[in-house]
Structures are given as C-alpha cells and as structure tokens.
Design an enzyme around this catalytic site. Sequence first.
Site, short mmCIF file in Angstrom:
data_model
loop_
_atom_site.label_atom_id
_atom_site.label_comp_id
_atom_site.label_asym_id
_atom_site.label_seq_id
_atom_site.Cartn_x
_atom_site.Cartn_y
_atom_site.Cartn_z
N SER A 50 1.01 -1.32 0.07
CA SER A 50 -0.10 -0.13 0.01
C SER A 50 0.83 1.22 -0.08
CB SER A 50 -0.75 0.09 1.21
OG SER A 50 -0.11 0.20 2.63
N ASP A 82 -1.05 -1.75 -4.15
CA ASP A 82 -2.47 -1.64 -3.63
C ASP A 82 -2.88 -0.35 -3.47
OD1 ASP A 82 -4.66 -3.09 -2.60
OD2 ASP A 82 -3.81 -3.25 -0.74
N HIS A 83 -4.12 0.04 -4.03
CA HIS A 83 -4.59 1.14 -4.02
C HIS A 83 -3.89 2.29 -4.36
CE1 HIS A 83 -8.58 -0.55 -2.21
NE2 HIS A 83 -7.62 -1.16 -1.40
N GLU A 134 -11.10 -0.13 -10.04
CA GLU A 134 -11.91 -0.62 -9.16
C GLU A 134 -13.44 0.13 -9.65
OE1 GLU A 134 -11.37 -0.94 -4.84
OE2 GLU A 134 -12.76 0.70 -4.54
N ALA A 213 -11.19 -8.93 2.30
CA ALA A 213 -11.55 -10.42 2.27
C ALA A 213 -11.06 -11.20 3.51
CB ALA A 213 -11.11 -11.16 1.10
N THR A 257 -5.93 -7.79 7.05
CA THR A 257 -6.35 -7.76 8.38
C THR A 257 -5.96 -9.23 9.25
OG1 THR A 257 -7.84 -6.10 7.96
CG2 THR A 257 -8.19 -7.45 10.14
O1 TD4 Z 1 -6.45 -3.79 -0.31
N1 TD4 Z 1 -6.53 -4.45 1.06
C1 TD4 Z 1 -5.15 -4.19 2.02
C2 TD4 Z 1 -5.21 -2.91 2.48
C3 TD4 Z 1 -4.18 -2.19 3.30
C4 TD4 Z 1 -4.18 -0.88 3.91
O2 TD4 Z 1 -2.85 -0.71 4.01
P1 TD4 Z 1 -2.59 0.80 4.76
O3 TD4 Z 1 -3.14 0.58 6.05
O4 TD4 Z 1 -1.03 1.00 4.38
O5 TD4 Z 1 -3.48 1.69 4.07
C5 TD4 Z 1 -7.45 -5.35 1.29
O6 TD4 Z 1 -8.36 -5.38 0.58
C6 TD4 Z 1 -7.51 -6.20 2.66
O7 TD4 Z 1 -8.58 -6.16 3.13
P2 TD4 Z 1 -8.78 -6.76 4.61
O8 TD4 Z 1 -10.05 -7.65 4.90
O9 TD4 Z 1 -7.74 -7.80 5.10
O10 TD4 Z 1 -8.88 -5.52 5.64
ZN ZN Z 2 -8.17 -3.18 -0.59
CA CA Z 3 -11.64 2.34 -3.68
#
Ligand code: TD4
Ligand code: ZN
Ligand code: CA
Length: 308
Positions: A50, A82-83, A134, A213, A257
Amino acid sequence: MAIVSSREIFKKALKEHYAVGAFNVNNMEIIQAITEAAKEEKAPLILQFSAGARKYAKQVYLMHLVKAAVEDTGLDIVLHLDHGEDFEICKSCIDGGFTSVMIDASKKPFEENVRLTKQVVDYAHPKGVVVEAELGRLQGVEDNISVTEKDAILVNPDEVKEFIDKTKCDSLAIAIGTSHGAYKFKTEPKLAFDRLSQVIEKVPNFPLVLHGASSVMPEYVKKCNEHGGKLPGAKGVPEDMISKAAKMNIAKVNIDTDLRLAMTSTIREEFDKDPGNFDPRKYLGPARDAIKQVVKHKLHVLGCAGKA
Ligand code: TD4
Ligand code: ZN
Ligand code: CA
C-alpha cells in the site's frame, strides 16, 4: 524464479476456478511468513504494497525484501501496488519494477475513473505492467438501507463492460459488500453474490478482484482480547463465502487484516507469557510463525494450494 506478471496466473485461476492470494507486506517478518507459506503450499503468489507500506518501510527496502524472497524461496512472485490513488504513485511503482499496479479511482465519477485508469494503462502496458482498477465503494451494506443507497455503493453491473472496453484494464476490483479492516459487518455478514453473478454475465472471462476479504479469524480476535487487546465486535467475511467467490471468477483475493491479527495477538501472548521478554526475535519469531500458518490456511480456502 522472478518477479512476474499476473496475466497467465489469472488465466489459469479463471479456468480452474480458484483465486490467487494477494497479501500485504510491511516488513521482513511478514514477507518471510507469506513466501515460506506459498512455497510449502506450492501456490501462485501476489505480494502487494500500500502507499502506507511504502511510506513506512521505504520502497527501496521493500524492493530488496522482494528480491531476497525470490532468491531465497525460488518462487515466481507478482509485485503489486495496492490502492494507488493517483497517476504519480502508479508511475513511480511501474518505473521501480512493480509488475502490477492498482489505480483506485472508484470514489470519482465514472468518466473520471475511466480517464485516470486509461492514463495508467497507457503508461503501464508498453512496459509490460498490468493494471487493476475498481468500480463501486468498499463499504458494508446493511439490511436497512434503500435500493438507491445500495446501488451507490455496490458495483453497477451495467457499467462493467463499458469500463473495461474503454480503459483496457487487466483486472477489476468490484464492491460487493466487503470493506477493509476488522469491523466489516454490524449485523450478519453478507456478500452481494447476485451482483457478482450479474457482473460475470457481462464479462464472462475477466479476472475480478475481491478486496476486504479477511475473515477476521475469531481465534485470533479471541487471543488478542485475552491478552490485553480490545477488539469488541470485530467481524469479517466467513471463509465459506470467500471460497464460493473464489470459484466464481474472483481471481485475486486481498488479505491483510488477518495477518495483522495473527501477528499482534501472538506478540501480545508472548509478552503476557513472559513480561521479561525484550528480545524482538523472541516475539517477532512466533508472530512470523503465526502469520505463516494463517497464510497456508488461506491458500487452501482460496483453492490455490498446489497450483503454482
Ligand atoms: O487492499 N487491502 C489491503 C489494505 C491495506 C491497507 O494498508 P494501509 O493501512 O497501509 O492503508 C485489502 O483489501 C485487505 O482487506 P482486509 O479485509 O484484509 O482488511
Ligand atoms: Zn483493498
Ligand atoms: Ca476504492
């Protein structure tokens, strides 16, 4: 062994009805746990970072950790952002050797999401990098909200084909009622499988992605709370729902998570067991083992064990 693209990996996942796990990395213990689990389970693997991870650990450390993991385990690994929230962060990751990036413009209006996603695709594809986009918002959908509200949150199946045709993105995260973190549902967990089916009808051979998920595994929530943690009412997506989605064109499943909870609950337990423990190896080591067990378990939930 190399840092590879997800293109062929997703094709095989769709054909054989399983999903590939995409696990978030923030430090050395986490990457070791994930990659050793994938190696032992002979599973394809996506490691993702991320913006927060890049800030915490610095991209240069993360890149070298990934290279070390590839060298140590001999695995082929997809390296994914990611994101990514704007063009600049995606460009920086593409230039830095990532094989996959996510441009997350789903909060923006449809046309703006299309424009930004296309801009990233136009930069990524000539360099052999694939792009995840997305549609919809990651947010729990409670029973008492109206159809209009639901439509505003969940992916709109009528937009999917046009979006993919216009942007040429390689995979698509769709909102079907999950959210990030340890508190996903106030009442009963529920995913919009009807929406997922409608999306699949529109784009039958396209890799879809499920964010949020984690199942917020009750045993680790319990372990946290038993050792001084405070996570009342934490709730995730039951694993049978994840397995069902994995069989239905969800080709990539994001899990963070559950790893955080395994790590934190184990560290809490170690401190509780021995308040005199001040050797980081003696609490990060057990935490790493716990993450590895969780990842191995998840690879079976997703059906990707033995598929590398
Ligand atoms: O995309 N993700 C992971 C999100 C990670 C966020 O990281 P930061 O705290 O650095 O922003 C997910 O979709 C994971 O989903 P989950 O159910 O495991 O929370
Ligand atoms: Zn995510
Ligand atoms: Ca989004």
